[in-house]
Design a protein around this motif. Structure first.
Motif, PDB file in Angstrom:
ATOM      1  N   ALA A 152       0.829  -1.212   0.000  1.00 21.45           N
ATOM      2  CA  ALA A 152       0.000   0.000   0.000  1.00 21.45           C
ATOM      3  C   ALA A 152       0.858   1.255   0.000  1.00 21.45           C
ATOM      4  O   ALA A 152       0.562   2.226  -0.710  1.00 21.45           O
ATOM      5  N   THR A 153       1.949   1.232   0.767  1.00 26.14           N
ATOM      6  CA  THR A 153       2.837   2.399   0.828  1.00 26.14           C
ATOM      7  C   THR A 153       3.450   2.697  -0.532  1.00 26.14           C
ATOM      8  O   THR A 153       3.565   3.859  -0.939  1.00 26.14           O
TER       9      THR A 153
ATOM     10  N   GLN B 190       9.884  11.915   3.105  1.00 24.54           N
ATOM     11  CA  GLN B 190       8.784  10.973   2.918  1.00 24.54           C
ATOM     12  C   GLN B 190       9.083   9.645   3.601  1.00 24.54           C
ATOM     13  O   GLN B 190       8.201   9.036   4.220  1.00 24.54           O
ATOM     14  N   SER B 191      10.324   9.195   3.491  1.00 26.74           N
ATOM     15  CA  SER B 191      10.727   7.950   4.149  1.00 26.74           C
ATOM     16  C   SER B 191      10.642   8.076   5.663  1.00 26.74           C
ATOM     17  O   SER B 191      10.260   7.123   6.356  1.00 26.74           O
ATOM     18  N   ALA B 192      10.979   9.252   6.181  1.00 29.58           N
ATOM     19  CA  ALA B 192      10.875   9.480   7.624  1.00 29.58           C
ATOM     20  C   ALA B 192       9.423   9.381   8.084  1.00 29.58           C
ATOM     21  O   ALA B 192       9.131   8.812   9.151  1.00 29.58           O
TER      22      ALA B 192
ATOM     23  N   VAL C 271       7.856   6.647  10.771  1.00 31.81           N
ATOM     24  CA  VAL C 271       7.074   6.995  11.964  1.00 31.81           C
ATOM     25  C   VAL C 271       5.823   6.130  12.048  1.00 31.81           C
ATOM     26  O   VAL C 271       5.495   5.569  13.108  1.00 31.81           O
ATOM     27  N   VAL C 272       5.096   6.013  10.921  1.00 28.87           N
ATOM     28  CA  VAL C 272       3.876   5.194  10.906  1.00 28.87           C
ATOM     29  C   VAL C 272       4.217   3.729  11.165  1.00 28.87           C
ATOM     30  O   VAL C 272       3.522   3.035  11.921  1.00 28.87           O
TER      31      VAL C 272
ATOM     32  N   MET D 227       5.877  -2.324   6.517  1.00 33.17           N
ATOM     33  CA  MET D 227       5.743  -1.312   5.479  1.00 33.17           C
ATOM     34  C   MET D 227       7.010  -0.468   5.360  1.00 33.17           C
ATOM     35  O   MET D 227       7.237   0.191   4.340  1.00 33.17           O
ATOM     36  N   ILE D 228       7.847  -0.508   6.398  1.00 29.81           N
ATOM     37  CA  ILE D 228       9.068   0.287   6.383  1.00 29.81           C
ATOM     38  C   ILE D 228       9.999  -0.127   5.244  1.00 29.81           C
ATOM     39  O   ILE D 228      10.816   0.668   4.783  1.00 29.81           O
ATOM     40  N   PHE D 229       9.849  -1.366   4.757  1.00 28.47           N
ATOM     41  CA  PHE D 229      10.705  -1.816   3.662  1.00 28.47           C
ATOM     42  C   PHE D 229      10.368  -1.117   2.337  1.00 28.47           C
ATOM     43  O   PHE D 229      11.128  -1.207   1.379  1.00 28.47           O
TER      44      PHE D 229
END
Length: 349
Positions: A72-73, A288-290, A294-295, A309-311
Protein backbone atom coordinates in the motif's frame (compact mmCIF):
# COMPACT_ATOMS: atom_id res chain seq x y z
CA UNK A 1 42.94 24.85 -46.01
CA UNK A 2 44.67 23.99 -42.72
CA UNK A 3 42.28 26.27 -40.88
CA UNK A 4 39.32 24.41 -42.36
CA UNK A 5 40.77 21.04 -41.33
CA UNK A 6 41.41 22.40 -37.85
CA UNK A 7 37.86 23.68 -37.63
CA UNK A 8 36.55 20.28 -38.73
CA UNK A 9 38.61 18.55 -36.01
CA UNK A 10 37.27 20.93 -33.36
CA UNK A 11 33.71 20.37 -34.59
CA UNK A 12 34.10 16.58 -34.49
CA UNK A 13 35.59 16.73 -31.01
CA UNK A 14 32.70 18.91 -29.86
CA UNK A 15 30.19 16.43 -31.28
CA UNK A 16 31.93 13.52 -29.58
CA UNK A 17 32.03 15.41 -26.29
CA UNK A 18 28.33 16.24 -26.59
CA UNK A 19 27.46 12.65 -27.44
CA UNK A 20 29.50 11.27 -24.57
CA UNK A 21 27.86 13.78 -22.21
CA UNK A 22 24.42 12.78 -23.51
CA UNK A 23 25.28 9.15 -23.00
CA UNK A 24 26.46 9.85 -19.48
CA UNK A 25 23.32 11.79 -18.56
CA UNK A 26 21.22 9.03 -20.08
CA UNK A 27 23.01 6.44 -17.96
CA UNK A 28 22.49 8.63 -14.92
CA UNK A 29 18.76 8.84 -15.58
CA UNK A 30 18.56 5.07 -15.95
CA UNK A 31 20.23 4.42 -12.60
CA UNK A 32 17.76 3.61 -9.86
CA UNK A 33 14.07 2.78 -10.14
CA UNK A 34 11.45 4.42 -12.34
CA UNK A 35 7.80 4.90 -11.44
CA UNK A 36 7.01 1.81 -13.51
CA UNK A 37 9.62 -0.24 -11.64
CA UNK A 38 8.22 0.72 -8.24
CA UNK A 39 4.71 -0.05 -9.41
CA UNK A 40 5.77 -3.49 -10.65
CA UNK A 41 7.51 -4.25 -7.34
CA UNK A 42 4.24 -3.41 -5.63
CA UNK A 43 2.27 -5.60 -8.05
CA UNK A 44 4.48 -8.65 -7.47
CA UNK A 45 4.34 -8.28 -3.68
CA UNK A 46 0.59 -7.71 -3.88
CA UNK A 47 -0.01 -10.95 -5.79
CA UNK A 48 1.93 -12.94 -3.17
CA UNK A 49 -0.10 -11.31 -0.41
CA UNK A 50 -3.40 -12.08 -2.15
CA UNK A 51 -2.36 -15.69 -2.73
CA UNK A 52 -2.14 -15.94 1.05
CA UNK A 53 -5.50 -14.20 1.46
CA UNK A 54 -7.34 -16.56 -0.89
CA UNK A 55 -5.63 -19.80 0.15
CA UNK A 56 -5.02 -19.19 3.87
CA UNK A 57 -7.92 -21.47 4.81
CA UNK A 58 -6.32 -24.19 2.73
CA UNK A 59 -2.95 -24.04 4.45
CA UNK A 60 -1.07 -21.17 2.76
CA UNK A 61 1.70 -20.15 5.23
CA UNK A 62 1.16 -16.96 7.17
CA UNK A 63 4.56 -15.56 6.25
CA UNK A 64 3.28 -14.95 2.73
CA UNK A 65 1.26 -12.13 4.23
CA UNK A 66 4.47 -10.32 5.13
CA UNK A 67 5.19 -9.62 1.46
CA UNK A 68 2.08 -7.46 1.26
CA UNK A 69 2.90 -5.09 4.09
CA UNK A 70 4.91 -2.56 1.97
CA UNK A 71 2.47 -2.72 -0.97
CA UNK A 72 0.00 0.00 0.00
CA UNK A 73 2.84 2.40 0.83
CA UNK A 74 4.41 1.85 -2.59
CA UNK A 75 1.09 2.47 -4.33
CA UNK A 76 0.57 5.59 -2.21
CA UNK A 77 3.96 6.88 -3.33
CA UNK A 78 3.20 6.16 -7.00
CA UNK A 79 -0.19 7.88 -6.60
CA UNK A 80 1.54 11.00 -5.25
CA UNK A 81 3.77 11.04 -8.33
CA UNK A 82 0.83 10.45 -10.66
CA UNK A 83 -1.31 13.18 -9.11
CA UNK A 84 1.62 15.61 -9.20
CA UNK A 85 2.31 15.12 -12.91
CA UNK A 86 -1.08 14.29 -14.42
CA UNK A 87 -2.38 16.63 -17.13
CA UNK A 88 -5.83 16.72 -15.52
CA UNK A 89 -6.23 16.08 -11.81
CA UNK A 90 -10.00 16.08 -12.23
CA UNK A 91 -9.82 13.29 -14.83
CA UNK A 92 -7.37 11.38 -12.63
CA UNK A 93 -9.82 11.53 -9.71
CA UNK A 94 -12.84 10.58 -11.82
CA UNK A 95 -11.00 7.55 -13.22
CA UNK A 96 -10.09 6.35 -9.72
CA UNK A 97 -13.64 6.90 -8.46
CA UNK A 98 -15.16 4.90 -11.33
CA UNK A 99 -12.67 2.08 -10.68
CA UNK A 100 -13.54 2.22 -6.96
CA UNK A 101 -17.23 1.71 -7.69
CA UNK A 102 -16.65 -1.04 -10.27
CA UNK A 103 -14.27 -2.88 -7.91
CA UNK A 104 -16.83 -2.78 -5.10
CA UNK A 105 -19.47 -4.17 -7.43
CA UNK A 106 -17.08 -6.91 -8.59
CA UNK A 107 -16.38 -7.93 -4.98
CA UNK A 108 -20.10 -8.24 -4.26
CA UNK A 109 -20.84 -10.17 -7.47
CA UNK A 110 -17.96 -12.60 -6.93
CA UNK A 111 -19.02 -13.37 -3.37
CA UNK A 112 -22.63 -13.86 -4.44
CA UNK A 113 -21.93 -16.01 -7.51
CA UNK A 114 -18.88 -18.02 -6.37
CA UNK A 115 -19.86 -18.13 -2.68
CA UNK A 116 -16.42 -19.16 -1.40
CA UNK A 117 -16.27 -19.06 2.39
CA UNK A 118 -12.49 -19.34 2.61
CA UNK A 119 -11.88 -15.62 1.98
CA UNK A 120 -13.86 -12.45 2.48
CA UNK A 121 -13.50 -9.97 -0.35
CA UNK A 122 -13.01 -6.40 0.79
CA UNK A 123 -10.21 -5.60 -1.65
CA UNK A 124 -10.48 -2.14 -3.12
CA UNK A 125 -7.21 -0.22 -3.25
CA UNK A 126 -8.95 2.19 -5.63
CA UNK A 127 -10.97 3.54 -2.69
CA UNK A 128 -7.80 4.27 -0.73
CA UNK A 129 -6.19 5.98 -3.72
CA UNK A 130 -9.30 8.04 -4.49
CA UNK A 131 -9.56 9.20 -0.88
CA UNK A 132 -5.88 10.06 -1.17
CA UNK A 133 -6.61 12.30 -4.16
CA UNK A 134 -9.25 14.14 -2.12
CA UNK A 135 -6.64 14.79 0.54
CA UNK A 136 -4.07 15.85 -2.08
CA UNK A 137 -6.59 18.26 -3.58
CA UNK A 138 -6.94 19.72 -0.07
CA UNK A 139 -3.16 20.19 0.08
CA UNK A 140 -3.34 22.01 -3.27
CA UNK A 141 -5.92 24.39 -1.78
CA UNK A 142 -3.73 25.14 1.24
CA UNK A 143 -0.69 25.69 -0.98
CA UNK A 144 -2.67 28.09 -3.18
CA UNK A 145 -3.89 29.98 -0.12
CA UNK A 146 -0.55 30.40 1.61
CA UNK A 147 1.98 30.61 -1.20
CA UNK A 148 4.02 33.81 -1.36
CA UNK A 149 2.90 34.82 -4.83
CA UNK A 150 -0.77 35.33 -5.45
CA UNK A 151 -2.97 33.92 -8.15
CA UNK A 152 -4.25 35.89 -11.11
CA UNK A 153 -7.36 33.79 -10.96
CA UNK A 154 -8.15 35.18 -7.53
CA UNK A 155 -10.69 37.62 -8.95
CA UNK A 156 -13.58 36.74 -11.19
CA UNK A 157 -13.12 39.80 -13.38
CA UNK A 158 -9.42 39.45 -14.13
CA UNK A 159 -7.85 41.28 -11.21
CA UNK A 160 -4.77 39.53 -9.92
CA UNK A 161 -2.34 40.09 -7.11
CA UNK A 162 1.43 39.69 -7.11
CA UNK A 163 2.45 39.04 -3.54
CA UNK A 164 0.25 38.44 -0.56
CA UNK A 165 1.47 41.31 1.62
CA UNK A 166 -0.70 44.00 -0.03
CA UNK A 167 2.37 45.83 -1.36
CA UNK A 168 2.13 44.97 -5.00
CA UNK A 169 -0.78 44.06 -7.24
CA UNK A 170 -2.34 44.56 -10.62
CA UNK A 171 -5.81 45.43 -11.78
CA UNK A 172 -6.55 45.38 -15.50
CA UNK A 173 -2.83 45.18 -16.22
CA UNK A 174 -1.80 48.22 -14.10
CA UNK A 175 0.94 47.61 -11.54
CA UNK A 176 0.33 49.45 -8.32
CA UNK A 177 0.91 49.24 -4.58
CA UNK A 178 1.66 51.14 -1.40
CA UNK A 179 5.07 52.16 -2.70
CA UNK A 180 3.40 53.91 -5.64
CA UNK A 181 1.15 55.89 -3.30
CA UNK A 182 4.07 56.81 -1.03
CA UNK A 183 6.13 57.94 -4.04
CA UNK A 184 3.29 60.16 -5.17
CA UNK A 185 3.21 61.82 -1.73
CA UNK A 186 6.98 62.42 -1.74
CA UNK A 187 6.77 64.10 -5.12
CA UNK A 188 4.24 66.53 -3.76
CA UNK A 189 1.44 65.22 -5.93
CA UNK A 190 -1.90 64.02 -4.65
CA UNK A 191 -2.21 60.23 -4.87
CA UNK A 192 -4.69 59.11 -7.49
CA UNK A 193 -7.89 58.01 -5.76
CA UNK A 194 -8.26 55.25 -8.33
CA UNK A 195 -4.81 54.00 -7.37
CA UNK A 196 -5.76 53.98 -3.68
CA UNK A 197 -8.99 52.13 -4.46
CA UNK A 198 -7.16 49.63 -6.64
CA UNK A 199 -4.61 48.91 -3.93
CA UNK A 200 -7.28 48.33 -1.31
CA UNK A 201 -9.31 46.25 -3.73
CA UNK A 202 -6.26 44.13 -4.53
CA UNK A 203 -5.68 43.40 -0.83
CA UNK A 204 -9.35 42.43 -0.42
CA UNK A 205 -9.14 40.09 -3.41
CA UNK A 206 -6.05 38.45 -1.93
CA UNK A 207 -7.69 37.94 1.45
CA UNK A 208 -10.87 36.64 -0.13
CA UNK A 209 -8.98 34.19 -2.30
CA UNK A 210 -6.98 32.87 0.63
CA UNK A 211 -10.05 32.46 2.83
CA UNK A 212 -11.87 30.66 0.03
CA UNK A 213 -9.01 28.24 -0.62
CA UNK A 214 -8.49 27.59 3.09
CA UNK A 215 -12.16 26.74 3.57
CA UNK A 216 -12.09 24.48 0.50
CA UNK A 217 -9.05 22.69 1.85
CA UNK A 218 -10.63 22.12 5.26
CA UNK A 219 -13.82 20.77 3.68
CA UNK A 220 -11.90 18.40 1.43
CA UNK A 221 -9.85 17.09 4.36
CA UNK A 222 -13.03 16.50 6.37
CA UNK A 223 -15.04 14.95 3.52
CA UNK A 224 -13.91 11.28 3.83
CA UNK A 225 -14.53 11.45 7.59
CA UNK A 226 -17.95 13.09 7.20
CA UNK A 227 -18.96 10.48 4.64
CA UNK A 228 -18.09 7.80 7.21
CA UNK A 229 -20.85 9.15 9.46
CA UNK A 230 -23.43 8.01 6.89
CA UNK A 231 -22.46 4.41 7.65
CA UNK A 232 -22.90 4.62 11.42
CA UNK A 233 -26.67 3.86 11.47
CA UNK A 234 -25.99 0.65 9.56
CA UNK A 235 -23.09 -0.33 11.79
CA UNK A 236 -25.34 0.10 14.83
CA UNK A 237 -27.39 -2.81 13.48
CA UNK A 238 -24.40 -5.02 12.74
CA UNK A 239 -26.04 -8.07 14.33
CA UNK A 240 -27.63 -9.15 11.05
CA UNK A 241 -31.09 -7.77 11.85
CA UNK A 242 -31.09 -5.24 9.03
CA UNK A 243 -34.09 -5.27 6.75
CA UNK A 244 -33.59 -6.23 3.07
CA UNK A 245 -34.01 -2.58 2.11
CA UNK A 246 -31.31 -1.47 4.53
CA UNK A 247 -29.02 -4.23 3.28
CA UNK A 248 -29.35 -2.96 -0.28
CA UNK A 249 -28.77 0.61 0.82
CA UNK A 250 -25.66 -0.54 2.65
CA UNK A 251 -24.39 -2.37 -0.44
CA UNK A 252 -24.90 0.74 -2.56
CA UNK A 253 -23.16 2.93 0.00
CA UNK A 254 -20.28 0.47 0.20
CA UNK A 255 -19.83 0.85 -3.55
CA UNK A 256 -20.20 4.62 -3.97
CA UNK A 257 -19.14 6.13 -0.63
CA UNK A 258 -15.45 7.17 -0.44
CA UNK A 259 -15.53 6.98 3.35
CA UNK A 260 -12.25 6.54 5.15
CA UNK A 261 -14.05 4.04 7.38
CA UNK A 262 -14.35 1.74 4.33
CA UNK A 263 -10.76 2.23 3.15
CA UNK A 264 -8.76 -0.97 2.97
CA UNK A 265 -5.91 0.66 4.90
CA UNK A 266 -8.10 2.99 7.01
CA UNK A 267 -6.21 5.93 8.55
CA UNK A 268 -2.94 4.86 6.93
CA UNK A 269 -4.34 6.64 3.86
CA UNK A 270 -3.31 9.86 5.60
CA UNK A 271 0.23 9.06 4.52
CA UNK A 272 -0.76 10.15 1.02
CA UNK A 273 -1.32 13.87 1.77
CA UNK A 274 1.77 13.87 4.01
CA UNK A 275 3.97 12.51 1.22
CA UNK A 276 2.30 14.88 -1.25
CA UNK A 277 2.97 17.92 0.95
CA UNK A 278 6.64 16.88 1.16
CA UNK A 279 7.06 16.31 -2.58
CA UNK A 280 8.73 19.65 -3.31
CA UNK A 281 10.91 20.07 -0.25
CA UNK A 282 14.64 19.52 -0.42
CA UNK A 283 15.55 15.82 -0.06
CA UNK A 284 11.86 14.99 -0.36
CA UNK A 285 12.47 11.23 -0.53
CA UNK A 286 14.23 11.32 2.83
CA UNK A 287 11.40 13.27 4.45
CA UNK A 288 8.78 10.97 2.92
CA UNK A 289 10.73 7.95 4.15
CA UNK A 290 10.88 9.48 7.62
CA UNK A 291 7.08 9.84 7.62
CA UNK A 292 6.73 6.19 6.59
CA UNK A 293 9.15 5.15 9.35
CA UNK A 294 7.07 7.00 11.96
CA UNK A 295 3.88 5.19 10.91
CA UNK A 296 5.72 1.87 10.77
CA UNK A 297 7.01 2.50 14.29
CA UNK A 298 3.45 3.06 15.55
CA UNK A 299 2.37 -0.27 14.06
CA UNK A 300 5.39 -1.96 15.65
CA UNK A 301 4.40 -0.57 19.06
CA UNK A 302 0.91 -1.95 18.49
CA UNK A 303 2.40 -5.38 17.71
CA UNK A 304 1.08 -5.51 14.12
CA UNK A 305 3.00 -6.92 11.16
CA UNK A 306 2.10 -3.78 9.18
CA UNK A 307 5.35 -2.35 10.58
CA UNK A 308 6.99 -4.15 7.64
CA UNK A 309 5.74 -1.31 5.48
CA UNK A 310 9.07 0.29 6.38
CA UNK A 311 10.71 -1.82 3.66
CA UNK A 312 8.90 0.38 1.11
CA UNK A 313 11.55 2.96 1.92
CA UNK A 314 14.16 1.02 -0.07
CA UNK A 315 12.57 1.44 -3.55
CA UNK A 316 11.40 4.95 -2.68
CA UNK A 317 14.97 6.05 -1.90
CA UNK A 318 16.08 4.41 -5.17
CA UNK A 319 13.51 6.37 -7.21
CA UNK A 320 15.29 8.25 -9.99
CA UNK A 321 12.47 10.60 -10.99
CA UNK A 322 11.85 8.93 -14.36
CA UNK A 323 8.47 7.64 -15.48
CA UNK A 324 9.76 4.53 -17.19
CA UNK A 325 7.65 2.33 -19.39
CA UNK A 326 4.16 3.61 -20.09
CA UNK A 327 1.37 1.50 -18.55
CA UNK A 328 -1.48 3.91 -18.06
CA UNK A 329 -4.25 1.32 -17.82
CA UNK A 330 -2.32 -1.81 -16.82
CA UNK A 331 -2.97 -1.58 -13.09
CA UNK A 332 -6.62 -0.61 -13.54
CA UNK A 333 -7.15 -3.89 -15.41
CA UNK A 334 -4.70 -6.18 -13.59
CA UNK A 335 -5.87 -5.41 -10.06
CA UNK A 336 -9.51 -6.57 -10.40
CA UNK A 337 -8.52 -9.36 -12.81
CA UNK A 338 -6.03 -11.03 -10.48
CA UNK A 339 -8.43 -10.74 -7.51
CA UNK A 340 -11.16 -12.50 -9.52
CA UNK A 341 -8.84 -15.22 -10.84
CA UNK A 342 -7.34 -16.03 -7.42
CA UNK A 343 -10.75 -16.03 -5.74
CA UNK A 344 -12.26 -18.41 -8.32
CA UNK A 345 -9.20 -20.70 -8.26
CA UNK A 346 -9.32 -20.89 -4.47
CA UNK A 347 -12.99 -21.88 -4.62
CA UNK A 348 -12.21 -24.70 -7.05
CA UNK A 349 -9.29 -26.23 -5.19
Amino acid sequence: MKNNIGNMDVTNQSKQTALSGLSGSSRQRRFGLTTFDIKMIGVVLMVVDHVHQMFASQGAPNWLDWFGRPVATLFFFVSVIGFSHTHSKKTYMIRLYVCMVLMAVLDMVLQHVVNYDGAELANNIFRDLFIGTIFMAAVDCFEAAFKKRGNKAASGFGAGVRGGDERTGSVHGVIFGRDDIAAAGKNGSVPDQNLIYASRHSAAVTRGFRVKKTVEGILLLALPFLLSLVLLPFMAQGDGTQSPVMMWVLRILTAVDPAILLAENTVMVLLIPVMYALRNVRHSALWQSAAIAVVAGLYALAGQTQWMMIFAIIPILLYNGAKGRGDKYFFYIFYPAHIAVLYVLASLV
